[in-house]
Design an enzyme around this catalytic site. Sequence first.
Site, PDB file in Angstrom:
ATOM      1  N   CYS A  41       0.832  -1.216   0.000  1.00 40.54           N
ATOM      2  CA  CYS A  41       0.000   0.000   0.000  1.00 40.54           C
ATOM      3  C   CYS A  41       0.862   1.260   0.000  1.00 40.54           C
ATOM      4  O   CYS A  41       1.604   1.533   0.953  1.00 40.54           O
ATOM      5  CB  CYS A  41      -0.927  -0.032   1.212  1.00 40.54           C
ATOM      6  SG  CYS A  41      -1.609   1.562   1.687  1.00 40.54           S
ATOM      7  N   CYS A  44       0.163   3.776   2.823  1.00 44.07           N
ATOM      8  CA  CYS A  44       0.691   3.216   4.079  1.00 44.07           C
ATOM      9  C   CYS A  44       2.174   3.561   4.210  1.00 44.07           C
ATOM     10  O   CYS A  44       2.646   3.982   5.280  1.00 44.07           O
ATOM     11  CB  CYS A  44       0.527   1.698   4.101  1.00 44.07           C
ATOM     12  SG  CYS A  44      -1.171   1.103   3.964  1.00 44.07           S
TER      13      CYS A  44
END
Length: 666
Positions: A41, A44
Amino acid sequence: MLNLIAFGQGVNFEHITFDEALAKAKAENKLVFMDCYTSWCGPCKYMTETIFPQEKAGEFFNPKFVCVKFDMEKGEGPELAKRFGVRAYPTFLILRPDGTVQHKIVGGGDLDKFIAKVEKGLNKKTSLDYLNKIYEKGKMNQKQLMTYSVVLNEAYEKDKSEKVGKELDAVLKEKDKMKKEYWPILERSPYGSDNFKLVLNNIGTFNKNIGKEKVDKYLTSCYTNAINNTMRPNTKEPLKVLQQIQEELTKLDLADQATLTRSLELNQACLEKNINKVIELAGQVESNKNGELWSIFNAINSVRGNISKEDLNKIIVLEDKFLGFADENGKTYIKNYFENLKIAAHVGVYFQDLSYEDALAKAKQQGRKLFIDCYTTWCGPCKYMSETVFKQEKVGDFLNLNFICLKYDMEKGEGPELAKKFGVRAYPTFVIVNPDGTIRHKLVGGGEGEQFIERVKESFDDNKALGVLDAKYNNGDRDKAFLAQYAQVMVANYDPNAKAIVDELLKISTDEEKLSEDYWFIFGNSELSPKDSEAAKFLIDNRSKFNETIGKEKVDNRLSEGLFREILMVIAGRGQKTDVKRLDAIGREVKALKLSNEKTLLSSLAIAKAVKTENIDKILAACEKELPKLGKDSQMIAYYLSGSLAKANDTQKARWQKIIQTNTEK
């Protein structure tokens, strides 16, 4: 002191289990802040590498929370994801020591805005859990509804957020929507919505209540998205939308108005396929503010199908300018992008100057195959391909589109090692390599433009690509049809192992199959069925049947092929091992075979015997008698005789010219 050090290092995510985090929170009278992430991600990673390491982040989070993070795909992660209904990444949970959720935030962002979202979760009366319960009781006032709508949106609960938003619209008046409290809801409204129109029609009031900078940012974001959306497939009347935006922008005074106008004009040019306008606007870019460079690249991509090589060259000159607007990652992308433009603009094959290792790395990165020209400096056909065929636009467009093209001299640098690696035995050889380094196909010898393209296209076909056939054979495929196809591809590539495959095929084939046209590639090739071999014997023994299936002329030409070649070598002065006795034996063999081209062979043989006497007058006499019988082959025989007649005197030369002239007229 230890706490101060931790603060200075950013958010202190502790490496403990979930249960241990809850126990520690209870002991320290804190809440748990849990980062739910995945390794793939992007947002993230941004939060982990950019936001949480900041000192200000540590000062805010560390005193208030026990901070932990879990990969939702490893360890405790999958169970926690299931327990808390985590469906998007990153998700951040604020948990009480008893493990219940107090607040949820989905998605990251810059630090100040993120802290503001977290503060809502810290405040019990603005936390998601509290507002959910109040809403279920039906006791929310207008202010709570507004807060609830914002919190729901931040938790990525869009359906519920929209439902609450509609309830707000039903009870709020326009003057309420212009207040500062409503702005967090309004600023999420897209271009063309009622809320957007409210801002547009009351911009002075909003500038006063909210601040011009925030209002400008909202409007710019709406217009940017609306302009970008006009390039999406199936957009209804995109040019009409752009015209409407253009009219609205003329009435506004936004900080980024010039950028928006340029973006709008760019999309208009794309939709109208106005390539000159796209190029003009590309040249006007002065920074990468609001991603202008990427808009330019998207615009160029949208008209690539109609853009000429001349126009591409006008864009290519902007490379250095664009590189000046980008960071290191951006520069890598820009260099690769402009390299692709240079390849597309090039007339002929664009051979890249890369080591084989670098080329393979590039192939893996781009998921493309390599086309490698294996040549030598002394090879005539190599030069012809390089100087004639590879300079043709059609050939270049085909190869440049489908491959990363390279060329290596097989006698210099990496060449000898690559020749060994690819099994190069003749020149030119063209090797097509998969991104993983395995050979997909090989072609030996060149060809004219269109013909060569068709040969290269064989690499796209699993039934013709040599590398694919090699793999099938090595994996144990021994089907007759496969072996026949495999052998033919090997023959085309001068592979010395072709005969072994042919022999294997013949052992498992019936006589009926051998007599078919599908097998003639074996019996019609003297290298695959050499003299005295089982295949040659089969051809002689079944000559009449081959005449029926293949045709007598083809069969006779094949039977005479080796004999005629031996005769030609004598005529050319290169048949030192072939003496008169051998020529007599050839004559007897020709008569015994009763070939349809017997007269041609015997006439050629008579000239060969004369050549063996090394008497020019006898050679000329034989030519006067035999050349008229040779028909179309007379010119070839005359060409091969040039060496034997090199020492002719002027009288003999004149006689030879008369012979040539007589046979040419005929």
